[in-house]
Scaffold this motif. Structure first.
Motif, PDB file in Angstrom:
ATOM      1  N   LYS A   1     -19.455 -21.390  -3.654  1.00  0.00           N
ATOM      2  CA  LYS A   1     -19.411 -20.668  -4.917  1.00  0.00           C
ATOM      3  C   LYS A   1     -20.465 -21.133  -5.919  1.00  0.00           C
ATOM      4  O   LYS A   1     -21.047 -20.300  -6.628  1.00  0.00           O
ATOM      5  CB  LYS A   1     -18.010 -20.759  -5.534  1.00  0.00           C
ATOM      6  CG  LYS A   1     -17.819 -19.847  -6.734  1.00  0.00           C
ATOM      7  CD  LYS A   1     -16.435 -19.993  -7.345  1.00  0.00           C
ATOM      8  CE  LYS A   1     -16.274 -21.332  -8.020  1.00  0.00           C
ATOM      9  NZ  LYS A   1     -14.981 -21.456  -8.728  1.00  0.00           N
ATOM     10  N   PRO A   2     -20.784 -22.451  -6.025  1.00  0.00           N
ATOM     11  CA  PRO A   2     -21.785 -22.857  -7.008  1.00  0.00           C
ATOM     12  C   PRO A   2     -23.188 -22.319  -6.750  1.00  0.00           C
ATOM     13  O   PRO A   2     -24.060 -22.446  -7.617  1.00  0.00           O
ATOM     14  CB  PRO A   2     -21.757 -24.387  -6.918  1.00  0.00           C
ATOM     15  CG  PRO A   2     -20.390 -24.706  -6.405  1.00  0.00           C
ATOM     16  CD  PRO A   2     -20.076 -23.621  -5.443  1.00  0.00           C
ATOM     17  N   GLY A   3     -23.449 -21.736  -5.542  1.00  0.00           N
ATOM     18  CA  GLY A   3     -24.743 -21.110  -5.324  1.00  0.00           C
ATOM     19  C   GLY A   3     -25.533 -21.643  -4.149  1.00  0.00           C
ATOM     20  O   GLY A   3     -26.749 -21.419  -4.077  1.00  0.00           O
ATOM     21  N   ARG A   4     -24.874 -22.284  -3.213  1.00  0.00           N
ATOM     22  CA  ARG A   4     -25.572 -22.789  -2.030  1.00  0.00           C
ATOM     23  C   ARG A   4     -25.096 -22.039  -0.784  1.00  0.00           C
ATOM     24  O   ARG A   4     -23.966 -21.555  -0.723  1.00  0.00           O
ATOM     25  CB  ARG A   4     -25.340 -24.292  -1.863  1.00  0.00           C
ATOM     26  CG  ARG A   4     -26.023 -25.124  -2.949  1.00  0.00           C
ATOM     27  CD  ARG A   4     -25.658 -26.591  -2.833  1.00  0.00           C
ATOM     28  NE  ARG A   4     -24.263 -26.823  -3.176  1.00  0.00           N
ATOM     29  CZ  ARG A   4     -23.810 -27.016  -4.405  1.00  0.00           C
ATOM     30  NH1 ARG A   4     -24.651 -26.986  -5.424  1.00  0.00           N
ATOM     31  NH2 ARG A   4     -22.527 -27.227  -4.641  1.00  0.00           N
ATOM     32  N   MET A   5     -25.979 -22.016   0.211  1.00  0.00           N
ATOM     33  CA  MET A   5     -25.719 -21.320   1.461  1.00  0.00           C
ATOM     34  C   MET A   5     -26.185 -22.217   2.606  1.00  0.00           C
ATOM     35  O   MET A   5     -27.203 -22.906   2.490  1.00  0.00           O
ATOM     36  CB  MET A   5     -26.493 -19.990   1.465  1.00  0.00           C
ATOM     37  CG  MET A   5     -26.239 -19.075   2.637  1.00  0.00           C
ATOM     38  SD  MET A   5     -27.337 -17.608   2.575  1.00  0.00           S
ATOM     39  CE  MET A   5     -26.869 -16.849   1.012  1.00  0.00           C
ATOM     40  N   PHE A   6     -25.414 -22.219   3.700  1.00  0.00           N
ATOM     41  CA  PHE A   6     -25.741 -23.075   4.837  1.00  0.00           C
ATOM     42  C   PHE A   6     -25.666 -22.282   6.133  1.00  0.00           C
ATOM     43  O   PHE A   6     -24.802 -21.408   6.302  1.00  0.00           O
ATOM     44  CB  PHE A   6     -24.758 -24.248   4.942  1.00  0.00           C
ATOM     45  CG  PHE A   6     -24.835 -25.219   3.799  1.00  0.00           C
ATOM     46  CD1 PHE A   6     -25.666 -26.339   3.862  1.00  0.00           C
ATOM     47  CD2 PHE A   6     -24.090 -25.010   2.645  1.00  0.00           C
ATOM     48  CE1 PHE A   6     -25.728 -27.230   2.798  1.00  0.00           C
ATOM     49  CE2 PHE A   6     -24.142 -25.896   1.587  1.00  0.00           C
ATOM     50  CZ  PHE A   6     -24.966 -27.008   1.663  1.00  0.00           C
ATOM     51  N   LEU A   7     -26.578 -22.619   7.053  1.00  0.00           N
ATOM     52  CA  LEU A   7     -26.471 -22.177   8.437  1.00  0.00           C
ATOM     53  C   LEU A   7     -25.766 -23.291   9.183  1.00  0.00           C
ATOM     54  O   LEU A   7     -26.197 -24.454   9.150  1.00  0.00           O
ATOM     55  CB  LEU A   7     -27.857 -21.930   9.023  1.00  0.00           C
ATOM     56  CG  LEU A   7     -27.909 -21.449  10.476  1.00  0.00           C
ATOM     57  CD1 LEU A   7     -27.228 -20.107  10.638  1.00  0.00           C
ATOM     58  CD2 LEU A   7     -29.365 -21.378  10.950  1.00  0.00           C
ATOM     59  N   VAL A   8     -24.665 -22.967   9.857  1.00  0.00           N
ATOM     60  CA  VAL A   8     -23.775 -23.981  10.415  1.00  0.00           C
ATOM     61  C   VAL A   8     -23.556 -23.718  11.899  1.00  0.00           C
ATOM     62  O   VAL A   8     -23.275 -22.580  12.302  1.00  0.00           O
ATOM     63  CB  VAL A   8     -22.407 -23.976   9.687  1.00  0.00           C
ATOM     64  CG1 VAL A   8     -21.526 -25.128  10.164  1.00  0.00           C
ATOM     65  CG2 VAL A   8     -22.597 -24.053   8.171  1.00  0.00           C
ATOM     66  N   THR A   9     -23.677 -24.771  12.708  1.00  0.00           N
ATOM     67  CA  THR A   9     -23.364 -24.650  14.125  1.00  0.00           C
ATOM     68  C   THR A   9     -21.866 -24.842  14.333  1.00  0.00           C
ATOM     69  O   THR A   9     -21.160 -25.350  13.460  1.00  0.00           O
ATOM     70  CB  THR A   9     -24.113 -25.695  14.949  1.00  0.00           C
ATOM     71  OG1 THR A   9     -23.579 -27.002  14.645  1.00  0.00           O
ATOM     72  CG2 THR A   9     -25.613 -25.666  14.646  1.00  0.00           C
ATOM     73  N   GLN A  10     -21.382 -24.471  15.517  1.00  0.00           N
ATOM     74  CA  GLN A  10     -19.959 -24.651  15.790  1.00  0.00           C
ATOM     75  C   GLN A  10     -19.588 -26.120  15.908  1.00  0.00           C
ATOM     76  O   GLN A  10     -18.407 -26.466  15.829  1.00  0.00           O
ATOM     77  CB  GLN A  10     -19.566 -23.881  17.056  1.00  0.00           C
ATOM     78  CG  GLN A  10     -19.738 -22.387  16.889  1.00  0.00           C
ATOM     79  CD  GLN A  10     -18.692 -21.584  17.620  1.00  0.00           C
ATOM     80  OE1 GLN A  10     -17.773 -22.117  18.234  1.00  0.00           O
ATOM     81  NE2 GLN A  10     -18.833 -20.275  17.549  1.00  0.00           N
TER      82      GLN A  10
END
Length: 377
Positions: A65-74
């Motif tokens: 919500k604060p404005g960050r985005m991540f690409l995440v592996t399983q």
């Protein structure tokens, strides 16, 4: 307290003849916290995570919500995504939903929603971008804001949930009423609406009011309060859930051009205790096929058609913020929804998603909030 699901017919009858005692009846299934059919593995932690968006290869995008985005592996490896736009993050607003385009494998396009500053206030925005993994990093390129809330302003309840139709030709976006109430019934305001757009943000020519232009042309349904769940079932039907006021959380079957009544009718009451007319008193409005009293504060919605939990196929999975639980909604022979299971999770559940391999993933609405993987026992 005895918990049971309220059928559509009984819900209308109860709403019409509600008493103080009747209002304590809760639309709920059995409490299965001691007999959960799944194992829960905590995979990663985030700062107030909001949404999970799976990619075709099983990796996922997770927003904070604060404005960050991540690409995440399983396996839980997190790579920050660069060039995320500025968001207005406070209370219920910030960086919200995220979803891969129907043709992501070819285009690498994603869609995401957020609330941005706007002339001393805020407004909901829908954007698209290409997810670039060149040069060893991950960032957003070719960003476009393809829709903005008109007019700007309001407080909480931004909505912002994204869904694509089964043909992958249109995008649906929920827009909350921003705690303003009456604008949900104003056709000129993008508040309290479900919108249907082309993938580039333009207006489909076959929308119910396409000839009128502006917000009316984009509107698919109206009269919603705080919609935080939107998904298509395998049979092509579109379902939406929304938070009621003091009682009356709703699970609605969506039909184009319909009005779902907020704030004129509700199965809950105002926060100060004053009553709101029930759906039964105004049959011109669409009544929910399932509602909850007391509230569950639903957030996240996914239909299950995977391999890991064959007994759940065709069910809807819903997160519960207020109750800290995962709910499974089954459907009767005539399509009537009924809460079948309620599993206590110990934390507020913000989003629910199903991975390509059939595992169920949840995120907790807390700081830190965990990313959880559910697999069969």
């Amino acid at each position: 307290m005895i918990r049971r699901t309220i059928s559509a017919a009984f819900a209308i009858l109860l709403a019409a003849h509600a008493t103080a005692g009747a209002e304590s009846i809760n639309a709920g299934g059995r409490d299965a916290s001691a007999d959960r059919p799944f194992v829960v593995d905590a995979v990663a932690e985030f700062d107030t995570p909001w949404a999970i968006g799976f990619l075709p290869d099983g990796r996922m995008l997770v927003t904070e919500k604060p404005g960050r985005m991540f690409l995440v592996t399983q396996g839980g490896e997190k790579t920050p995504v660069g060039d995320v736009p500025e968001v207005a993050a406070s209370g219920q607003v910030g960086l919200l939903d995220i979803a891969a385009a129907p043709d992501f494998a070819k285009s690498a396009r994603i869609y995401f929603s957020y609330v941005e500053p706007a002339d001393g206030s805020t407004r909901l925005v829908l954007a698209s971008a290409t997810l670039s993994t060149l040069d060893g990093g991950v960032r957003l390129i070719d960003q476009k804001a393809i829709w903005r809330q008109t007019p700007a302003g309001g407080r909480g309840h931004p909505g912002g949930i994204i869904a694509f139709d089964p043909e992958g030709q249109h995008l649906f976006l929920t827009v909350g009423e921003r705690q303003l109430g009456k604008p949900a019934q104003d056709p000129r305001q993008a508040r309290g609406k479900l919108l249907r757009l082309n993938l580039d943000g333009s207006t489909p020519s076959d929308n119910p009011q396409a000839a009128q232009g502006g917000v009316p042309a984009q509107t698919w349904t109206t009269g919603h309060r705080n919609p935080y769940g939107l998904a298509f079932a395998a049979d092509g039907k579109l379902w939406l859930h929304e938070m009621g006021p003091r009682g009356g959380d709703e699970f609605n079957l969506i039909a184009p051009g319909k009005n779902y009544g907020w704030p004129i009718v509700s199965n809950g009451d105002n926060y100060d205790g004053t009553p709101i007319p029930r759906h039964a008193s105004r049959p011109e409005f669409e009544a929910p096929l399932l509602y909850w009293n007391p509230i569950i504060a639903p957030a996240g919605l996914a239909f299950y058609n995977g391999e890991m939990f064959p007994q759940w196929r065709g069910s809807a999975l819903v997160g519960g913020l207020a109750i800290g639980a995962l709910l499974r909604i089954g459907f009767g022979p005539e399509g009537q929804p009924d809460e079948a299971d309620r599993w206590e999770m110990g934390e507020r559940i913000r989003d629910v998603a199903v991975a390509p391999d059939g595992a169920v993933w949840l995120i907790e609405d807390s700081e830190p909030g965990r990313l959880l993987r559910l697999t069969p026992k």
